[in-house]
Design an enzyme around this catalytic site. Sequence first.
Site, PDB file in Angstrom:
ATOM      1  N   SER A 121       1.203  -1.230   0.161  1.00  0.00           N
ATOM      2  CA  SER A 121      -0.084  -0.073   0.309  1.00  0.00           C
ATOM      3  C   SER A 121       0.772   1.107   0.442  1.00  0.00           C
ATOM      4  O   SER A 121       0.250   2.218  -0.610  1.00  0.00           O
ATOM      5  CB  SER A 121      -0.856  -0.030   1.272  1.00  0.00           C
ATOM      6  OG  SER A 121      -1.262  -1.348   1.441  1.00  0.00           O
ATOM      7  N   HIS A 142      -0.998  -2.994  -6.877  1.00  0.00           N
ATOM      8  CA  HIS A 142      -1.821  -2.224  -5.512  1.00  0.00           C
ATOM      9  C   HIS A 142      -3.299  -2.477  -6.224  1.00  0.00           C
ATOM     10  O   HIS A 142      -4.069  -2.221  -6.656  1.00  0.00           O
ATOM     11  CB  HIS A 142      -1.910  -1.044  -5.415  1.00  0.00           C
ATOM     12  CG  HIS A 142      -2.024  -0.383  -3.970  1.00  0.00           C
ATOM     13  ND1 HIS A 142      -2.108   0.516  -3.834  1.00  0.00           N
ATOM     14  CD2 HIS A 142      -2.829  -1.691  -2.959  1.00  0.00           C
ATOM     15  CE1 HIS A 142      -2.436   0.988  -2.773  1.00  0.00           C
ATOM     16  NE2 HIS A 142      -2.983  -0.162  -2.212  1.00  0.00           N
ATOM     17  N   GLU A 154      -4.065   0.044  -8.735  1.00  0.00           N
ATOM     18  CA  GLU A 154      -3.221   0.719  -9.202  1.00  0.00           C
ATOM     19  C   GLU A 154      -1.563   0.457  -9.739  1.00  0.00           C
ATOM     20  O   GLU A 154      -1.042  -0.684  -8.603  1.00  0.00           O
ATOM     21  CB  GLU A 154      -2.382   1.665  -7.610  1.00  0.00           C
ATOM     22  CG  GLU A 154      -2.550   2.681  -8.354  1.00  0.00           C
ATOM     23  CD  GLU A 154      -1.831   4.092  -6.570  1.00  0.00           C
ATOM     24  OE1 GLU A 154      -2.309   3.201  -5.469  1.00  0.00           O
ATOM     25  OE2 GLU A 154      -2.217   5.188  -6.225  1.00  0.00           O
ATOM     26  N   ASN A 192      -3.678   5.715  -1.580  1.00  0.00           N
ATOM     27  CA  ASN A 192      -3.193   5.998   0.237  1.00  0.00           C
ATOM     28  C   ASN A 192      -2.368   7.284   1.007  1.00  0.00           C
ATOM     29  O   ASN A 192      -2.655   7.638   1.597  1.00  0.00           O
ATOM     30  CB  ASN A 192      -2.259   5.477   0.927  1.00  0.00           C
ATOM     31  CG  ASN A 192      -3.210   3.479   0.643  1.00  0.00           C
ATOM     32  OD1 ASN A 192      -4.041   3.710   1.086  1.00  0.00           O
ATOM     33  ND2 ASN A 192      -3.009   2.085  -0.119  1.00  0.00           N
TER      34      ASN A 192
HETATM   35  N1  LIG Z   1      -5.808  -4.152   4.064  1.00  0.00           N
HETATM   36  C1  LIG Z   1      -6.651  -3.451   2.748  1.00  0.00           C
HETATM   37  O1  LIG Z   1      -7.318  -2.984   2.775  1.00  0.00           O
HETATM   38  C2  LIG Z   1      -4.717  -3.448   1.918  1.00  0.00           C
HETATM   39  C3  LIG Z   1      -5.387  -2.994   0.623  1.00  0.00           C
HETATM   40  C4  LIG Z   1      -4.926  -3.146  -0.341  1.00  0.00           C
HETATM   41  C5  LIG Z   1      -3.272  -3.150  -0.059  1.00  0.00           C
HETATM   42  N2  LIG Z   1      -3.536  -3.843   1.043  1.00  0.00           N
HETATM   43  C6  LIG Z   1      -1.753  -4.331   0.923  1.00  0.00           C
HETATM   44  O2  LIG Z   1      -1.690  -6.073   1.100  1.00  0.00           O
HETATM   45  C7  LIG Z   1      -1.128  -6.377   1.874  1.00  0.00           C
HETATM   46  C8  LIG Z   1      -1.228  -7.809   2.638  1.00  0.00           C
HETATM   47  O3  LIG Z   1      -2.250  -7.280   3.408  1.00  0.00           O
HETATM   48  P1  LIG Z   1      -3.326  -7.883   3.839  1.00  0.00           P
HETATM   49  O4  LIG Z   1      -4.652  -6.394   4.755  1.00  0.00           O
HETATM   50  O5  LIG Z   1      -3.451  -8.421   3.767  1.00  0.00           O
HETATM   51  O6  LIG Z   1      -2.658  -8.456   5.358  1.00  0.00           O
HETATM   52  P2  LIG Z   1      -2.891  -9.544   6.160  1.00  0.00           P
HETATM   53  O7  LIG Z   1      -2.531  -9.301   8.184  1.00  0.00           O
HETATM   54  O8  LIG Z   1      -4.548  -9.547   6.681  1.00  0.00           O
HETATM   55  O9  LIG Z   1      -3.216 -11.007   5.307  1.00  0.00           O
HETATM   56  C9  LIG Z   1      -1.026 -11.105   5.596  1.00  0.00           C
HETATM   57  C10 LIG Z   1      -1.199 -12.264   5.605  1.00  0.00           C
HETATM   58  O10 LIG Z   1       0.678 -12.775   5.194  1.00  0.00           O
HETATM   59  C11 LIG Z   1       1.087 -13.716   5.891  1.00  0.00           C
HETATM   60  N3  LIG Z   1       2.255 -13.227   5.951  1.00  0.00           N
HETATM   61  C12 LIG Z   1       3.546 -13.051   6.492  1.00  0.00           C
HETATM   62  N4  LIG Z   1       4.488 -13.054   6.939  1.00  0.00           N
HETATM   63  C13 LIG Z   1       4.470 -13.302   5.227  1.00  0.00           C
HETATM   64  C14 LIG Z   1       5.956 -14.592   4.478  1.00  0.00           C
HETATM   65  N5  LIG Z   1       7.305 -14.170   4.964  1.00  0.00           N
HETATM   66  N6  LIG Z   1       5.489 -15.622   3.729  1.00  0.00           N
HETATM   67  C15 LIG Z   1       4.233 -15.662   3.164  1.00  0.00           C
HETATM   68  N7  LIG Z   1       2.607 -15.531   4.514  1.00  0.00           N
HETATM   69  C16 LIG Z   1       3.450 -14.294   5.288  1.00  0.00           C
HETATM   70  C17 LIG Z   1      -0.106 -13.561   7.131  1.00  0.00           C
HETATM   71  O11 LIG Z   1       0.914 -15.241   8.028  1.00  0.00           O
HETATM   72  C18 LIG Z   1      -1.044 -13.331   6.839  1.00  0.00           C
HETATM   73  O12 LIG Z   1      -1.796 -14.169   6.537  1.00  0.00           O
HETATM   74  C19 LIG Z   1      -0.344  -5.594   2.594  1.00  0.00           C
HETATM   75  O13 LIG Z   1       1.159  -5.312   1.880  1.00  0.00           O
HETATM   76  C20 LIG Z   1      -1.156  -4.133   2.322  1.00  0.00           C
HETATM   77  O14 LIG Z   1      -0.675  -2.810   3.158  1.00  0.00           O
HETATM   78  C21 LIG Z   1      -4.283  -3.914   2.164  1.00  0.00           C
END
Ligand SMILES: NC(=O)c1ccc[n+]([C@@H]2O[C@H](COP(=O)([O-])OP(=O)(O)OC[C@H]3O[C@@H](n4cnc5c(N)ncnc54)[C@H](O)[C@@H]3O)[C@@H](O)[C@H]2O)c1
Length: 295
Positions: A121, A142, A154, A192
């Site tokens: 993000s 993104h 994005e 963001n």
């Molecule tokens: N939540 C949102 O609305 C949103 C929107 C757009 C982008 N993002 C981005 O997407 C990414 C994920 O966000 P999220 O909300 O899904 O997070 P989340 O916390 O829901 O999920 C992250 C997952 O990654 C796993 N993980 C951690 N380290 C790991 C590794 N080394 N190898 C494999 N798995 C691993 C964890 O076990 C977890 O299941 C982030 O970079 C976030 O900024 C989030």
Amino acid sequence: MNEIHHISVIGAGTMGNGIAHCFAQHGFNVSLVDTSKDALQKAMQTISVNIDRQINKQLLTPDDKTHILSRISTNSSLENAVNNSDLVVEAIIEDEQAKMNLFRQLDNLCKPSCILASNTSSISVTKLASCTNRTDKVVGMHFMNPVPVMKLIEVVRAYRTSDETMHQIEEIAKTLDKIPVRVNDYPGFISNRILMPTLNEAIYALYERVAGVEEIDTIMKLGMAHPMGPLQLADFIGLDVCLSILNVLYKGFGNPKYAPCPLLVNMVQAGYLGVKTLRGFYYYTPDKKPSGVAV
Ligand SMILES: NC(=O)c1ccc[n+]([C@@H]2O[C@H](COP(=O)([O-])OP(=O)(O)OC[C@H]3O[C@@H](n4cnc5c(N)ncnc54)[C@H](O)[C@@H]3O)[C@@H](O)[C@H]2O)c1
């Protein structure tokens, strides 16, 4: 040009399960990888429930469900999942060091033609690329939350991303029935950089008790025609994710206007992360419906 058939999605949380769902729905074979077996199991349940929603809206059929689920395999080992991938989409926690380590590993494990995309993000895609020997093939992809519903991707051009990689990601975004929009690689990109200060300001307004949770959300919904209030949206994104992004903006621009509100910091430290922990600014039922104000 590298043809893209097999996709790996790393991280099976809020975003990873949606990204895997979306690729599988459009005919790609997907390996979904997470270090947590529990996260993989929950991700498959979420995908199944979300496909049922699409069936209820007559967007998909029960047969489609069988095909989509059969195209997704889950894996807790990175090695087995990525060696044959044409595109890897990284969606692990928003932590720079964790992502840098992962990009180093991916660069060693993936075939040279494989594109490495990050769903980050806010973290510098150029920095992630610098952990690899394929800087031209590292790009930001993104997706927006919820992935199966939201149209935008994005597409973040890192400093050394090639035209060919940008083009391939834009083409694959269109195959997913999404609309790609190009941006350059600066903290928070566009989405963001504009959204997070808005959410943070809403949290500051609550912290200063200018108004309560429901009042703030109602004003932004009815007054600005936002489909969801900023506090509920923060819960939906994940308060830990919001805090990480604000910290990247704060550090990246060195401007106090991005400093995260102390209330947000406290809530994350207390483990109240929003919908995923069933408590943030609101309480949530296990099927993720708000059930009352929590702050
Ligand atoms: N939540 C949102 O609305 C949103 C929107 C757009 C982008 N993002 C981005 O997407 C990414 C994920 O966000 P999220 O909300 O899904 O997070 P989340 O916390 O829901 O999920 C992250 C997952 O990654 C796993 N993980 C951690 N380290 C790991 C590794 N080394 N190898 C494999 N798995 C691993 C964890 O076990 C977890 O299941 C982030 O970079 C976030 O900024 C989030």
